[in-house]
Design a protein around this motif. Sequence first.
Motif, PDB file in Angstrom:
ATOM      1  N   GLU A 101     -19.228  11.232  38.703  1.00 41.61           N
ATOM      2  CA  GLU A 101     -18.869  11.069  37.194  1.00 41.61           C
ATOM      3  C   GLU A 101     -18.184  12.204  36.685  1.00 41.61           C
ATOM      4  O   GLU A 101     -17.663  12.332  35.558  1.00 41.61           O
ATOM      5  CB  GLU A 101     -20.156  10.736  36.265  1.00 41.61           C
ATOM      6  CG  GLU A 101     -20.935   9.538  36.990  1.00 41.61           C
ATOM      7  CD  GLU A 101     -20.015   8.231  36.859  1.00 41.61           C
ATOM      8  OE1 GLU A 101     -19.170   8.110  35.672  1.00 41.61           O
ATOM      9  OE2 GLU A 101     -20.050   7.403  37.810  1.00 41.61           O
ATOM     10  N   LEU A 102     -18.194  13.243  37.574  1.00 41.77           N
ATOM     11  CA  LEU A 102     -17.445  14.502  37.365  1.00 41.77           C
ATOM     12  C   LEU A 102     -16.099  14.535  37.156  1.00 41.77           C
ATOM     13  O   LEU A 102     -15.484  13.988  38.050  1.00 41.77           O
ATOM     14  CB  LEU A 102     -17.955  15.830  38.106  1.00 41.77           C
ATOM     15  CG  LEU A 102     -17.253  17.154  37.921  1.00 41.77           C
ATOM     16  CD1 LEU A 102     -17.812  17.832  36.850  1.00 41.77           C
ATOM     17  CD2 LEU A 102     -17.612  17.957  39.195  1.00 41.77           C
ATOM     18  N   SER A 103     -15.536  14.735  36.129  1.00 43.14           N
ATOM     19  CA  SER A 103     -14.051  14.575  35.784  1.00 43.14           C
ATOM     20  C   SER A 103     -13.291  15.720  36.529  1.00 43.14           C
ATOM     21  O   SER A 103     -13.590  16.748  36.889  1.00 43.14           O
ATOM     22  CB  SER A 103     -13.580  14.699  34.492  1.00 43.14           C
ATOM     23  OG  SER A 103     -13.496  16.082  34.024  1.00 43.14           O
ATOM     24  N   GLU A 104     -12.127  15.277  37.240  1.00 37.44           N
ATOM     25  CA  GLU A 104     -11.111  16.017  38.077  1.00 37.44           C
ATOM     26  C   GLU A 104     -10.636  17.373  37.208  1.00 37.44           C
ATOM     27  O   GLU A 104     -10.739  18.444  37.689  1.00 37.44           O
ATOM     28  CB  GLU A 104      -9.918  15.247  38.546  1.00 37.44           C
ATOM     29  CG  GLU A 104      -9.103  16.100  39.536  1.00 37.44           C
ATOM     30  CD  GLU A 104      -7.921  15.280  39.862  1.00 37.44           C
ATOM     31  OE1 GLU A 104      -6.924  15.940  40.382  1.00 37.44           O
ATOM     32  OE2 GLU A 104      -7.781  14.034  39.853  1.00 37.44           O
ATOM     33  N   GLU A 105     -10.575  17.148  35.780  1.00 40.13           N
ATOM     34  CA  GLU A 105     -10.224  18.318  34.729  1.00 40.13           C
ATOM     35  C   GLU A 105     -11.346  19.405  35.011  1.00 40.13           C
ATOM     36  O   GLU A 105     -11.081  20.649  34.877  1.00 40.13           O
ATOM     37  CB  GLU A 105      -9.550  17.560  33.426  1.00 40.13           C
ATOM     38  CG  GLU A 105      -8.509  16.912  33.557  1.00 40.13           C
ATOM     39  CD  GLU A 105      -8.842  15.445  34.142  1.00 40.13           C
ATOM     40  OE1 GLU A 105      -7.735  14.877  34.380  1.00 40.13           O
ATOM     41  OE2 GLU A 105      -9.963  14.900  34.127  1.00 40.13           O
ATOM     42  N   PHE A 107     -13.688  19.817  37.225  1.00 40.45           N
ATOM     43  CA  PHE A 107     -13.959  20.217  38.419  1.00 40.45           C
ATOM     44  C   PHE A 107     -12.776  21.323  38.653  1.00 40.45           C
ATOM     45  O   PHE A 107     -13.199  22.675  39.062  1.00 40.45           O
ATOM     46  CB  PHE A 107     -13.685  19.304  39.496  1.00 40.45           C
ATOM     47  CG  PHE A 107     -13.884  20.078  40.908  1.00 40.45           C
ATOM     48  CD1 PHE A 107     -15.300  20.042  41.486  1.00 40.45           C
ATOM     49  CD2 PHE A 107     -13.035  19.971  41.621  1.00 40.45           C
ATOM     50  CE1 PHE A 107     -15.383  20.474  42.429  1.00 40.45           C
ATOM     51  CE2 PHE A 107     -13.157  20.905  43.039  1.00 40.45           C
ATOM     52  CZ  PHE A 107     -14.411  20.961  43.476  1.00 40.45           C
ATOM     53  N   ASP A 108     -11.615  21.114  38.166  1.00 38.52           N
ATOM     54  CA  ASP A 108     -10.477  22.218  38.134  1.00 38.52           C
ATOM     55  C   ASP A 108     -11.071  23.385  37.407  1.00 38.52           C
ATOM     56  O   ASP A 108     -10.687  24.502  37.804  1.00 38.52           O
ATOM     57  CB  ASP A 108      -9.163  21.463  37.832  1.00 38.52           C
ATOM     58  CG  ASP A 108      -8.601  20.557  38.752  1.00 38.52           C
ATOM     59  OD1 ASP A 108      -9.120  20.729  39.885  1.00 38.52           O
ATOM     60  OD2 ASP A 108      -7.634  19.862  38.676  1.00 38.52           O
ATOM     61  N   GLN A 109     -11.282  23.279  36.155  1.00 42.68           N
ATOM     62  CA  GLN A 109     -11.576  24.260  35.317  1.00 42.68           C
ATOM     63  C   GLN A 109     -12.814  25.152  35.839  1.00 42.68           C
ATOM     64  O   GLN A 109     -12.615  26.429  35.607  1.00 42.68           O
ATOM     65  CB  GLN A 109     -12.312  23.858  33.795  1.00 42.68           C
ATOM     66  CG  GLN A 109     -12.388  24.974  32.926  1.00 42.68           C
ATOM     67  CD  GLN A 109     -12.830  24.564  31.608  1.00 42.68           C
ATOM     68  OE1 GLN A 109     -13.213  23.320  31.375  1.00 42.68           O
ATOM     69  NE2 GLN A 109     -13.122  25.238  30.686  1.00 42.68           N
ATOM     70  N   GLY A 154     -19.776  20.778  40.699  1.00 44.91           N
ATOM     71  CA  GLY A 154     -18.522  21.474  40.402  1.00 44.91           C
ATOM     72  C   GLY A 154     -19.137  22.892  40.339  1.00 44.91           C
ATOM     73  O   GLY A 154     -18.573  24.048  40.958  1.00 44.91           O
ATOM     74  N   SER A 158     -18.458  26.052  43.100  1.00 40.84           N
ATOM     75  CA  SER A 158     -17.758  27.448  42.599  1.00 40.84           C
ATOM     76  C   SER A 158     -18.795  28.757  42.773  1.00 40.84           C
ATOM     77  O   SER A 158     -17.989  29.723  43.507  1.00 40.84           O
ATOM     78  CB  SER A 158     -17.288  27.289  41.007  1.00 40.84           C
ATOM     79  OG  SER A 158     -18.561  27.423  40.269  1.00 40.84           O
TER      80      SER A 158
END
Length: 244
Positions: A101-105, A107-109, A154, A158
């Motif tokens: 359910e973690l959005s790609e946006e 995760f990128d942030q 995410g 990191s």
Amino acid sequence: MSITNRVAIITGAGSGIGRAASLKLSKQGMIVALVDYNSEAGEETLRLVEEQEGKGIFIRADVSNSKDVQNYVSKVKEEFGRIDVFFNNAGVMGSFSPLAELSEEMFDQLLAVNLKGAFLGLKYVLKVMEEQQSGVIVNTASSAGVQSTPYLSGYSASKHGVVGLTKTAAAEYGQLGIRINAVCPGGVRTNMTKDLDMSDPIQNGPLRRTATPEEIANVVCFLVSDEASYMNGSIVTVDGGLTA
């Protein structure tokens, strides 16, 4: 060199652990260069530093932006001539959610701020410290960087990356007189965690409580001091026994 002549850069200095460490390092006599994305928060930390008769400057920066990072490093070098201490601390947590359910946006942030931001800080500060043949760096990882943390995939990824950067950089630069360690907090009462349920005793560990930012700052200040002179590549958990 006297500690009162040392210059420290602190990222994420506008609140939480970054603010607590900035005030403690300043109280010990260091000149502090405060870096934060939030200008109002960063300026408030600078006001608190000056209120206790400390010396410092504030520089606004997005730690995930290479030009911003180069700018804060060059400004400190131009202003004070050197960088003795770097607390590579800025980070974001994101929200709790199952991995799928973690959005790609998001995760990128998380990777951009927590991992790329740490990398960029290391990259440009190490160039200055390499010229000096001296310096101390503390990266902020997390208990989530040394064990699995469900619903924070995410963030955990990191912070595992920050641990990897720390160990590798310590191995590469120790011979140049540069020490690099990481601090791994567990639950800490900060703005970043204020909306989370921190009451779960399993989450909080054997001490059954979260930490104050000052408790983490105390360990950071030890790691950058001469009393920790033989610590390099250490991943120091400060989590009340959560990862024991």
